[in-house]
Design a protein around this motif. Sequence first.
Motif, mmCIF file in Angstrom:
data_model
loop_
_atom_site.group_PDB
_atom_site.id
_atom_site.type_symbol
_atom_site.label_atom_id
_atom_site.label_comp_id
_atom_site.label_asym_id
_atom_site.label_seq_id
_atom_site.Cartn_x
_atom_site.Cartn_y
_atom_site.Cartn_z
ATOM 1 N N GLY A 246 69.907 76.866 20.225
ATOM 2 C CA GLY A 246 69.500 76.450 21.488
ATOM 3 C C GLY A 246 69.486 76.974 22.766
ATOM 4 N N TYR A 247 70.297 78.148 22.837
ATOM 5 C CA TYR A 247 70.162 78.863 23.937
ATOM 6 C C TYR A 247 69.919 80.338 23.679
ATOM 7 N N ARG A 248 70.001 80.680 22.439
ATOM 8 C CA ARG A 248 70.047 82.192 22.019
ATOM 9 C C ARG A 248 68.640 82.555 22.258
ATOM 10 N N ALA A 249 67.461 81.994 22.026
ATOM 11 C CA ALA A 249 66.338 82.488 22.213
ATOM 12 C C ALA A 249 65.956 82.895 23.608
ATOM 13 N N ARG A 250 66.452 82.261 24.678
ATOM 14 C CA ARG A 250 66.261 82.301 25.911
ATOM 15 C C ARG A 250 67.239 83.377 26.466
ATOM 16 N N THR A 251 68.420 83.497 25.845
ATOM 17 C CA THR A 251 69.184 84.444 26.337
ATOM 18 C C THR A 251 68.506 86.040 25.986
ATOM 19 N N ILE A 252 68.199 86.069 24.723
ATOM 20 C CA ILE A 252 67.800 87.323 24.267
ATOM 21 C C ILE A 252 66.478 87.666 24.834
ATOM 22 N N LEU A 253 65.405 86.997 25.193
ATOM 23 C CA LEU A 253 64.331 87.065 26.162
ATOM 24 C C LEU A 253 64.599 87.656 27.347
ATOM 25 N N ALA A 254 65.696 87.046 28.229
ATOM 26 C CA ALA A 254 66.209 87.574 29.482
ATOM 27 C C ALA A 254 66.612 89.031 29.414
ATOM 28 N N LEU A 255 67.402 89.026 27.959
ATOM 29 C CA LEU A 255 68.018 90.357 28.070
ATOM 30 C C LEU A 255 67.051 91.322 27.811
ATOM 31 N N PHE A 256 66.154 90.983 27.089
ATOM 32 C CA PHE A 256 65.031 92.304 26.674
ATOM 33 C C PHE A 256 64.179 92.348 27.651
ATOM 34 N N LEU A 257 63.855 91.338 28.377
ATOM 35 C CA LEU A 257 62.779 91.616 29.786
ATOM 36 C C LEU A 257 63.799 92.184 30.796
ATOM 37 N N LEU A 258 64.699 92.040 31.221
ATOM 38 C CA LEU A 258 65.335 92.766 32.434
ATOM 39 C C LEU A 258 65.643 94.232 31.861
ATOM 40 N N GLY A 259 66.259 94.486 30.606
ATOM 41 C CA GLY A 259 66.639 95.511 30.030
ATOM 42 C C GLY A 259 65.262 96.456 30.071
ATOM 43 N N MET A 260 64.102 96.157 29.766
ATOM 44 C CA MET A 260 63.081 96.975 29.397
ATOM 45 C C MET A 260 62.535 97.066 30.701
ATOM 46 N N VAL A 261 62.531 96.179 31.620
ATOM 47 C CA VAL A 261 61.827 96.497 33.036
ATOM 48 C C VAL A 261 62.577 97.885 33.440
ATOM 49 N N GLN A 262 63.871 97.978 33.427
ATOM 50 C CA GLN A 262 64.280 99.312 33.962
ATOM 51 C C GLN A 262 63.997 100.427 32.823
ATOM 52 N N LEU A 263 63.721 100.248 31.669
ATOM 53 C CA LEU A 263 63.224 101.350 30.733
ATOM 54 C C LEU A 263 61.975 101.802 30.831
ATOM 55 N N SER A 264 61.150 101.244 32.102
ATOM 56 C CA SER A 264 59.883 101.374 31.864
ATOM 57 C C SER A 264 59.694 102.952 32.788
ATOM 58 N N GLY A 265 61.174 103.524 33.348
ATOM 59 C CA GLY A 265 60.991 104.549 34.136
ATOM 60 C C GLY A 265 61.004 104.309 35.649
ATOM 61 N N ILE A 266 61.077 103.304 36.056
ATOM 62 C CA ILE A 266 60.509 103.061 37.604
ATOM 63 C C ILE A 266 61.827 103.928 38.380
ATOM 64 N N ASP A 267 63.034 103.709 37.992
ATOM 65 C CA ASP A 267 63.983 104.292 38.670
ATOM 66 C C ASP A 267 64.093 105.653 38.640
ATOM 67 N N GLY A 268 63.421 106.315 37.628
ATOM 68 C CA GLY A 268 63.368 107.826 37.674
ATOM 69 C C GLY A 268 62.224 108.277 38.633
ATOM 70 N N VAL A 269 61.249 107.251 38.935
ATOM 71 C CA VAL A 269 60.443 107.585 40.080
ATOM 72 C C VAL A 269 60.827 107.406 41.526
ATOM 73 N N LEU A 270 61.791 106.328 41.565
ATOM 74 C CA LEU A 270 62.244 105.922 42.733
ATOM 75 C C LEU A 270 63.535 106.906 43.185
ATOM 76 N N TYR A 271 64.483 107.360 42.266
ATOM 77 C CA TYR A 271 65.347 108.230 42.447
ATOM 78 C C TYR A 271 65.051 109.826 42.764
ATOM 79 N N TYR A 272 64.111 110.211 41.881
ATOM 80 C CA TYR A 272 63.631 111.311 41.867
ATOM 81 C C TYR A 272 62.368 111.661 42.289
ATOM 82 N N ALA A 273 61.793 110.810 43.293
ATOM 83 C CA ALA A 273 60.146 111.218 43.825
ATOM 84 C C ALA A 273 60.139 112.613 44.353
ATOM 85 N N PRO A 274 60.905 113.128 45.219
ATOM 86 C CA PRO A 274 60.866 114.385 45.690
ATOM 87 C C PRO A 274 60.834 115.458 44.951
ATOM 88 N N ILE A 275 61.637 115.305 43.501
ATOM 89 C CA ILE A 275 61.771 116.387 42.513
ATOM 90 C C ILE A 275 60.275 116.296 41.531
#
Length: 498
Positions: A246-275
Motif C-alpha cells: 500500500g505504500y511500497r510502490a510510491r516509495t520505490i517510485l520516489a526513490l527511483f525518480l529523485l535518484g535518477m534525476v541526479q544520475l542524469s549528470g546535471i551536477d557534473g555540468v553544474l560543478y565542473y562547467a569551467p572544466i
Amino acid sequence: MKIPNYMFSSLGVALGGLLNGLDTGCIGPITTMPEFEAVMGKLSPGLLGFTVSLIMLTGAVPSVFAGYFADKLGRLKVIGVGATLFLVGAILQGASSKLATFLCGRAIAGLGEGVFLSNITVYISEIAPSVRRGPLASMPQFLATTGVCLGYFICYGTTLVTNQFSWRAPYIVQSAVAVMLMACCIVLPESPRWLVGKGRKEEAIASIKKLGVSMAEAEHDFLGSQNQEATSLSLWHSFSLLFRRGYRARTILALFLLGMVQLSGIDGVLYYAPILFAQAGLPSTTSSFLASGLSAILMLLISIPAWLLADKWNRRTSAISGGLGLSFCMLTIGTLYASNAVHPQGAARWVVIILVFVFGMTFCATWAIVGKIYASEIQPANTRAAANCVAVGLGFFTNFLVAILTPLFLAKSAFGAYFLFGFLALGTVSVLAAYMPETRGRSLENIQEAFHRPVAAGWPSQLRKRFTKSRSSGTREEDSMELRNHATLSTTAINRIS
C-alpha cells in the motif's frame, strides 16, 4: 490584489533552495581560483572530486532521518535546525586557512542541507492549494537555479580581487541567506496538515487563517477528514511503513525518480562547467568562467516559464520528454568525443558547448521541476515526510557519486561520463513511461485514492481483453469504453511494482 500569505511562506522556506544553488554555483569556480590554491594547495582530480562532493556525502545521512524528526517535531523546527548547521559550515569554509578546516565546514554544511532540503518541499506541498501546488512546490528548485547563476557571477566578480577575499566572499553571502532562512522558520505558521495529523485541529485552523488558505478547500481535502492518523511511530516503524503493501510502490517510485534525476549528470555540468568548457576548447580560464555564467543565465531564464507553468504541463509528459532530451545531449557529446571530432579549432567544439547549454536548460525545464514535486505529492500524509527524506537522501548519495566521479572520468576518458549519463537517462525514461501515473491538478488526498484503485492487469492481458471484447461485440460503444479504460491504465500501472 492581496498576495496570500501561503505564497510568502513558500518563498521563505524556499530560501533553502537558494542556499543549495549558491553552494553549487560557487564551489567549482572557487576551487579553480589561484588565490584558493595558494591557501589550500593544488588539488588532484580525486581530491577535487572529494572536496566538491563532500557536502552531498554528509547530507545523505541526516536527510534519511530528517523526515522522522519533522513528523515528530514539526516541519519548520527541523528546517530551522538545518539552516543553523549550514550557517556554521559556511562560516567555517569562509574562515578556513587549511584544507582540513575547509572540508570540516563543507561536511557540517552538508549535514544542514540534508536536514532542510528534505523538508522544504514537503512543507510547501502541504500548505499550497491544489491549483498552485506545482509552481509553489517547484520554487525551491527555481531558487536553486537562481543560486547557481548568482554563485557563478559572484565568483566571476571576485576574480578581479587579487587576495583571499576573492574566494571567501561567496561564503559571506551564503551565511546571510542562512540567517534569513532561520528567521523565516521562527515566524512562519506550521503546516496545518501536520497539525491535524497530530490531533491539534484548533491550531491547524489558526494556521490556515494565517496562511490565507481557503477554509472550504481545507475542509474538503483534509480538515474534515476522519482518517487523519495521529499515531506516534518509532524511527524503525516509520521506515518499515514505507515498504509495506500500500505504500511500497510510491516509495520505490520516489526513490527511483529523485535518484535518477541526479544520475542524469546535471551536477557534473553544474560543478565542473569551467572544466567542461575548457576541455571543449575554450582558450582561457576567463572564457570558461564566462561560458559557465552564460550557461547559468540560460538555465535561469528557462526555469522562469517552467516554474510559472508547472501546473499547465502534465508531470508525466515533462518527465518523459525531458529524459529523451537529456539522453540525446549526453549521447551526442559522447559520440563526438569518442570519434575524436572535438578540437580547439574545429566546429565540433561549438556543438559540444551548445549541447551543454541545451542539456542544462532541458534539465531545468523538466526533471528539475517535476522530480521533487512528484516525489512529495504522491506520498500519503503519514509517510510524506519520511518517504521524501529517504528519496532526497538517495539523491544526495547519487549526487555525491556524480560529483566525485566526474573529474576522474574526464581525466581518463573524455567521452565515458557522457555515455554513462546518457544511457542512464534513457533507461529512466523507459521506467517512467511504464510506471508513472499523472498527478497534475489533484489534491494530495485525491492522489492517494488513485493508488488504492484495483490493481490493473499487465499490458498484454489488457490488450487481449480489449481484443476479445472487440471481437465479441463489434460495437463502437464498447470499443470506446475500452479505450477509456486503457487510458486510465497509466494511473494504476504503478501498483504492479508493489
